[in-house]
Scaffold this active site. Structure first.
Site, PDB file in Angstrom:
ATOM      1  N   ARG A  35       0.792  -1.231   0.000  1.00 61.88           N
ATOM      2  CA  ARG A  35       0.000   0.000   0.000  1.00 61.88           C
ATOM      3  C   ARG A  35       0.822   1.278   0.000  1.00 61.88           C
ATOM      4  O   ARG A  35       0.263   2.369  -0.005  1.00 61.88           O
ATOM      5  CB  ARG A  35      -0.928   0.012   1.223  1.00 61.88           C
ATOM      6  CG  ARG A  35      -2.060  -0.979   1.133  1.00 61.88           C
ATOM      7  CD  ARG A  35      -2.800  -1.087   2.455  1.00 61.88           C
ATOM      8  NE  ARG A  35      -3.162   0.206   3.011  1.00 61.88           N
ATOM      9  CZ  ARG A  35      -3.621   0.377   4.259  1.00 61.88           C
ATOM     10  NH1 ARG A  35      -3.729  -0.670   5.063  1.00 61.88           N
ATOM     11  NH2 ARG A  35      -3.934   1.569   4.692  1.00 61.88           N
ATOM     12  N   LYS A  44       2.039  -2.058   4.744  1.00 64.35           N
ATOM     13  CA  LYS A  44       1.763  -0.625   4.774  1.00 64.35           C
ATOM     14  C   LYS A  44       2.680   0.035   5.793  1.00 64.35           C
ATOM     15  O   LYS A  44       2.776  -0.426   6.931  1.00 64.35           O
ATOM     16  CB  LYS A  44       0.292  -0.392   5.126  1.00 64.35           C
ATOM     17  CG  LYS A  44      -0.089   1.036   5.455  1.00 64.35           C
ATOM     18  CD  LYS A  44      -0.314   1.190   6.954  1.00 64.35           C
ATOM     19  CE  LYS A  44      -0.733   2.608   7.306  1.00 64.35           C
ATOM     20  NZ  LYS A  44      -0.776   2.805   8.783  1.00 64.35           N
ATOM     21  N   HIS A 100       2.337 -15.892   3.734  1.00 60.67           N
ATOM     22  CA  HIS A 100       0.966 -16.373   3.560  1.00 60.67           C
ATOM     23  C   HIS A 100      -0.026 -15.581   4.415  1.00 60.67           C
ATOM     24  O   HIS A 100      -0.009 -15.701   5.638  1.00 60.67           O
ATOM     25  CB  HIS A 100       0.835 -17.846   3.952  1.00 60.67           C
ATOM     26  CG  HIS A 100       1.840 -18.751   3.343  1.00 60.67           C
ATOM     27  ND1 HIS A 100       1.814 -19.115   2.017  1.00 60.67           N
ATOM     28  CD2 HIS A 100       2.923 -19.355   3.889  1.00 60.67           C
ATOM     29  CE1 HIS A 100       2.842 -19.930   1.771  1.00 60.67           C
ATOM     30  NE2 HIS A 100       3.526 -20.077   2.889  1.00 60.67           N
ATOM     31  N   TYR A 151      -0.657  -9.546   7.592  1.00 61.26           N
ATOM     32  CA  TYR A 151      -0.783  -8.096   7.561  1.00 61.26           C
ATOM     33  C   TYR A 151       0.353  -7.503   8.380  1.00 61.26           C
ATOM     34  O   TYR A 151       0.537  -7.863   9.555  1.00 61.26           O
ATOM     35  CB  TYR A 151      -2.122  -7.615   8.136  1.00 61.26           C
ATOM     36  CG  TYR A 151      -2.171  -6.105   8.220  1.00 61.26           C
ATOM     37  CD1 TYR A 151      -2.275  -5.329   7.065  1.00 61.26           C
ATOM     38  CD2 TYR A 151      -2.065  -5.446   9.442  1.00 61.26           C
ATOM     39  CE1 TYR A 151      -2.275  -3.944   7.129  1.00 61.26           C
ATOM     40  CE2 TYR A 151      -2.070  -4.068   9.516  1.00 61.26           C
ATOM     41  CZ  TYR A 151      -2.175  -3.323   8.356  1.00 61.26           C
ATOM     42  OH  TYR A 151      -2.168  -1.953   8.416  1.00 61.26           O
ATOM     43  N   ALA A 194       1.869 -18.459   8.564  1.00 62.01           N
ATOM     44  CA  ALA A 194       0.633 -18.194   7.835  1.00 62.01           C
ATOM     45  C   ALA A 194      -0.439 -17.616   8.758  1.00 62.01           C
ATOM     46  O   ALA A 194      -0.676 -18.117   9.853  1.00 62.01           O
ATOM     47  CB  ALA A 194       0.123 -19.484   7.200  1.00 62.01           C
ATOM     48  N   ASN A 251      -2.127  -2.841  14.523  1.00 58.05           N
ATOM     49  CA  ASN A 251      -1.392  -1.578  14.695  1.00 58.05           C
ATOM     50  C   ASN A 251      -2.205  -0.441  15.304  1.00 58.05           C
ATOM     51  O   ASN A 251      -1.700   0.673  15.423  1.00 58.05           O
ATOM     52  CB  ASN A 251      -0.825  -1.117  13.347  1.00 58.05           C
ATOM     53  CG  ASN A 251      -1.893  -0.854  12.312  1.00 58.05           C
ATOM     54  OD1 ASN A 251      -3.032  -1.301  12.443  1.00 58.05           O
ATOM     55  ND2 ASN A 251      -1.536  -0.143  11.265  1.00 58.05           N
TER      56      ASN A 251
END
Length: 224
Positions: A90, A108, A120, A123, A137, A143
């Site tokens: 992102r 991000k 896998h 985030y 995974a 966050n």
């Protein structure tokens, strides 16, 4: 158990283009607000053997990008990195060499140093992952606190970050098991391994095995 939080404690080797950024700060979360501007400055200066994929996206040699991956700038991808199908970068992301950014993984405002694997369904936001660290995974870096307040790092003392968004900090060779949730401000020490499905919060020492939050043992061989 030794809970070390400074950059010099968690990271011993940096990609050459990250050394100045980290040596200018004491703690890793102090780096997070400066990632975007730092990437833009590197892109503006240019990097040897790195080429522009598109505006504000600079990639090193031998980077492999699958057709369905999405990369937004500003971003720098280190040489030899593989970006697998469905990955979503992102922006405000910088990686070292030979990383793996896996299928359906979202990144991000984060830094991945050399050899990091997020292969896998991961985030990783507002986070820093040390060299050769690995996320199993489905493990994610949460966050943002549910109350929206600034994140505090809870170690041997409480460290006010002044930031609403701080994900996780992984020391070199940290290994996170499948399905773990790293709550905001979690710090994992160098060489520490975490069992699958463990909810993580706070600061975990170097060279240990986290079987559960109330069951942390030091490795017999303390070498990272």
């Amino acid at each position: 158990m030794n809970k070390q939080l400074k950059n010099k404690d968690l990271f011993s080797v940096y990609p050459f283009y990250l050394k100045n950024l980290f040596e200018a700060k004491i703690y890793p979360w102090e780096v997070l607000p400066h990632i975007k501007e730092y990437i833009l400055s590197l892109i503006d200066e240019g990097m040897r053997e790195y080429t522009l994929l598109k505006k504000d996206v600079l990639i090193g040699p031998r980077v492999k990008i699958y057709p369905t991956a999405v990369i937004e700038g500003p971003t720098i991808i280190g040489g030899g990195t593989v970006i697998r199908p469905g990955a979503f970068i992102r922006g405000s992301v910088i990686t070292g060499k030979n990383c793996v950014i896996g299928n359906s993984t979202e990144l991000k405002n984060c830094i991945l140093m050399d050899g990091v694997q997020v292969p896998h369904y991961n985030y990783v936001g507002d986070s820093i992952l040390g060299s050769y660290s690995h996320m199993g995974a489905g493990s994610i870096c949460s966050n943002l606190k549910s109350d929206g307040k600034n994140v505090v790092i809870h170690g041997d003392a409480n460290y006010e970050t002044g930031l609403r968004k701080v994900g996780a900090i992984l020391g070199e060779k940290a290994d996170i098991g499948c399905g773990c949730v790293l709550n905001p401000g979690t710090v994992i020490g160098k060489g520490t391994q975490v069992y699958p499905l463990t909810p993580l919060r706070g600061v975990y020492p170097h060279g240990c095995i986290v079987k559960a939050n109330n069951n942390i043992v030091m490795k017999e061989n303390k070498k990272d």
